[in-house]
Write a protein that holds these residues in place. Sequence first.
Motif, mmCIF file in Angstrom:
data_model
loop_
_atom_site.group_PDB
_atom_site.id
_atom_site.type_symbol
_atom_site.label_atom_id
_atom_site.label_comp_id
_atom_site.label_asym_id
_atom_site.label_seq_id
_atom_site.Cartn_x
_atom_site.Cartn_y
_atom_site.Cartn_z
ATOM 1 N N GLN A 150 66.345 -42.344 3.819
ATOM 2 C CA GLN A 150 66.867 -41.237 4.636
ATOM 3 C C GLN A 150 67.619 -40.198 3.783
ATOM 4 N N ILE A 151 67.057 -39.922 2.619
ATOM 5 C CA ILE A 151 67.600 -38.894 1.724
ATOM 6 C C ILE A 151 66.761 -37.631 1.891
ATOM 7 N N PRO A 152 67.375 -36.490 2.186
ATOM 8 C CA PRO A 152 66.612 -35.253 2.382
ATOM 9 C C PRO A 152 65.807 -34.886 1.128
ATOM 10 N N TYR A 153 64.568 -34.467 1.339
ATOM 11 C CA TYR A 153 63.714 -34.080 0.210
ATOM 12 C C TYR A 153 62.627 -33.141 0.715
ATOM 13 N N ALA A 154 61.918 -32.530 -0.215
ATOM 14 C CA ALA A 154 60.747 -31.710 0.105
ATOM 15 C C ALA A 154 59.755 -31.860 -1.043
ATOM 16 N N ILE A 155 58.478 -31.778 -0.712
ATOM 17 C CA ILE A 155 57.450 -31.805 -1.760
ATOM 18 C C ILE A 155 57.079 -30.361 -2.076
ATOM 19 N N PRO A 156 57.454 -29.886 -3.260
ATOM 20 C CA PRO A 156 57.238 -28.478 -3.596
ATOM 21 C C PRO A 156 55.827 -28.215 -4.127
ATOM 22 N N GLU A 157 55.568 -26.964 -4.442
ATOM 23 C CA GLU A 157 54.335 -26.577 -5.118
ATOM 24 C C GLU A 157 54.244 -27.344 -6.436
ATOM 25 N N GLN A 158 53.043 -27.819 -6.766
ATOM 26 C CA GLN A 158 52.868 -28.599 -7.995
ATOM 27 C C GLN A 158 51.695 -28.060 -8.796
ATOM 28 N N GLY A 159 51.935 -27.904 -10.110
ATOM 29 C CA GLY A 159 50.886 -27.398 -10.984
ATOM 30 C C GLY A 159 50.851 -28.176 -12.285
ATOM 31 N N ILE A 160 49.938 -27.799 -13.134
ATOM 32 C CA ILE A 160 49.823 -28.457 -14.441
ATOM 33 C C ILE A 160 49.785 -27.420 -15.547
ATOM 34 N N MET A 161 50.185 -27.870 -16.733
ATOM 35 C CA MET A 161 50.057 -27.015 -17.902
ATOM 36 C C MET A 161 48.682 -27.213 -18.518
ATOM 37 N N ASP A 210 48.228 -26.781 -7.379
ATOM 38 C CA ASP A 210 48.518 -25.484 -6.760
ATOM 39 C C ASP A 210 48.445 -24.323 -7.742
ATOM 40 N N PHE A 211 48.620 -24.602 -9.034
ATOM 41 C CA PHE A 211 48.589 -23.527 -10.022
ATOM 42 C C PHE A 211 48.390 -24.086 -11.423
ATOM 43 N N PHE A 212 48.045 -23.181 -12.339
ATOM 44 C CA PHE A 212 47.965 -23.490 -13.768
ATOM 45 C C PHE A 212 49.018 -22.671 -14.503
ATOM 46 N N ALA A 215 39.031 -21.509 -7.451
ATOM 47 C CA ALA A 215 39.550 -22.449 -6.448
ATOM 48 C C ALA A 215 40.642 -21.822 -5.583
ATOM 49 N N GLY A 216 40.889 -20.527 -5.764
ATOM 50 C CA GLY A 216 41.909 -19.844 -4.971
ATOM 51 C C GLY A 216 43.327 -20.130 -5.422
ATOM 52 N N LYS A 217 43.490 -20.547 -6.676
ATOM 53 C CA LYS A 217 44.811 -20.860 -7.212
ATOM 54 C C LYS A 217 45.235 -19.776 -8.218
ATOM 55 N N TRP A 218 46.542 -19.710 -8.508
ATOM 56 C CA TRP A 218 47.017 -18.703 -9.454
ATOM 57 C C TRP A 218 47.197 -19.307 -10.841
ATOM 58 N N ALA A 219 47.186 -18.430 -11.846
ATOM 59 C CA ALA A 219 47.326 -18.887 -13.231
ATOM 60 C C ALA A 219 48.302 -17.992 -13.976
ATOM 61 N N GLY A 220 49.158 -18.642 -14.775
ATOM 62 C CA GLY A 220 50.123 -17.905 -15.584
ATOM 63 C C GLY A 220 50.111 -18.384 -17.018
ATOM 64 N N ILE A 221 50.892 -17.730 -17.834
ATOM 65 C CA ILE A 221 51.081 -18.117 -19.237
ATOM 66 C C ILE A 221 52.572 -18.332 -19.454
ATOM 67 N N CYS A 222 52.946 -19.482 -20.008
ATOM 68 C CA CYS A 222 54.365 -19.727 -20.289
ATOM 69 C C CYS A 222 54.604 -19.954 -21.778
ATOM 70 N N GLY A 223 53.555 -19.885 -22.600
ATOM 71 C CA GLY A 223 53.724 -20.031 -24.039
ATOM 72 C C GLY A 223 54.213 -18.748 -24.674
ATOM 73 N N GLU A 224 54.512 -18.828 -25.966
ATOM 74 C CA GLU A 224 55.063 -17.676 -26.680
ATOM 75 C C GLU A 224 54.122 -16.467 -26.657
ATOM 76 N N LEU A 225 52.839 -16.712 -26.513
ATOM 77 C CA LEU A 225 51.866 -15.612 -26.533
ATOM 78 C C LEU A 225 52.057 -14.672 -25.350
ATOM 79 N N GLY A 226 52.647 -15.181 -24.270
ATOM 80 C CA GLY A 226 52.873 -14.334 -23.105
ATOM 81 C C GLY A 226 53.783 -13.158 -23.396
#
Length: 539
Positions: A416-427, A445-447, A493-504
């Motif tokens: 009975q601990i409040p929680y939520a399952i958020p958006e989940q993606g992979i690198m 959900d995203f890359f 697949a209708g998902k979004w993609a971003g860059i989080c490495g230094e090249l961004g």
Amino acid sequence: MEKYIGKSVYKGTAIGPINVLKKSDGIVKRQHVEDVAAELQRLEDAKKQAQAQLGALYEKALQEVGEVNAQIFEVHQMMLEDEDYQDAIHSMIETEELNAEYAVAVTGDNFAEIFANMDDEYMQARSADVKDISNRLIRNLSGEEELDWAHMEPSIIVADDLTPSETVQMDKRKILAFVTVHGSTNSHTAILARMMNIPALIGVPVELDSLHSGTMGIVDGKDAVFCVDPDEATIAAAHEMQARAAEQKRLLANYKGRPSVTKSGRKVNVYANIGSVSDVAYVQENDAEGIGLFRSEFLYLGKTALPDETEQFNTYRQVLQTMGGKKVIIRTLDIGADKNVDYLGLGKEDNPAMGYRAIRICLKQPDVFKTQLRALLRAAKYGNLAIMYPMIISVDEVLRIREIVAEVAAELKREQIPYAIPEQGIMIETPAAVMICEELAELVDFFSIGTNDLTQYTLAIDRQNEKLDEFYNPHHEAVLRMIQMTIDGAHKAGKWAGICGELGADTTLTERFVEMGIDELSVAPSMVLSVRSKICEMA
């Protein structure tokens, strides 16, 4: 005046006193002593000094990170006074007539091994604590000075090299610039410098023993020059460079509050990469639209035991609440390779970049993973959280992650601990993930593309190897084509993609990334406005 040429990892100009961070070579020599009583007094003096240091650290931590996190320094103070530990050191000095440094080193190793071999996890964690207090005693005995961040004026930090665990403990307000003798342009010291918007040089051929803390220095990040004891003309020129940089910063400030939208109306989210709660200030100062990478591993570095669920939950919640509804993407534990911690027992590997790291540790040690996931799911109730998992190479890994998340959610529900399952993606940071990105996109959900690792694995180049810097080419067409494949796979697949490495943050590629269809770029906070300006000026 002395000048040294290195490699620049972040441009800019710094003027100020030098602070030399010297490290011992780690080898303690066995020496015979004539005056045992004097040696025991040296040990006592070093112990008193250590107690004073630990007391100061406790007070500092109490103010900055709270009582729970500060307690480790109280534990160290108690262990330092442990009778068995002290008796063993005294016995070696008295019976074998040995120097105190050697007696402390041997005793520390023996006690650390005893703790490490115990069955109880808590006692195993004390192994690293013994090493820590022993190293502190040895430093005090040898006269090696620590940087006093509390009383130090803002300085240019000069060192042989800096590890991630060392940089994470620094008071970032006191750092004007970094200068290291070794290191790579892709090291975490370099990443930290770019995040903080401070000049940094690596590969500077300076003899640390020839430098004295307090000497005036200049770091010219543009021309990669480190100047020691500069003359008046050089100082004047450096001030002029700082003035020009300030003007450029003033012009970029015009982009604060503006959406990152091209002239044709194409929106690209510009987020920021951070490593701690305190870094959120850099995010807000530079007007990032969210946090695209919170490096949660920095909660694990520089410690002697795993952070517990409460500590992690409080950290994640604080970041989410501070960001006020803006998206915060937290990467799960990415320890391994160049980011190691003793208490996880990772061991030494011949090829750590391709070894036991990141999601592989989490799947092999699910208790560690579940603790973090519990904290994340609980924190998700307090803001716009997304979770991303690093170093994915297969569909099976993602399916197993989903199972563990479901198990954690069920546990929290039962409790009975409040929680939520958020958006989940992979690198996406391995060629394997790129090649199966369409299948992976159906499960997440995203890359977020980690270009640092993607480049090293694609080019078969260890990005931490400074000898290979000239061969490490993140602009390689193979890398750019893999980025395009990943974006296309996500969009199919209708998902979004971003860059989080230094090249961004490479503004020479911003236009190409937008043309590829990238949805988000997460960069060092200091680069947010530069990247936004490029996007806003695009047709």
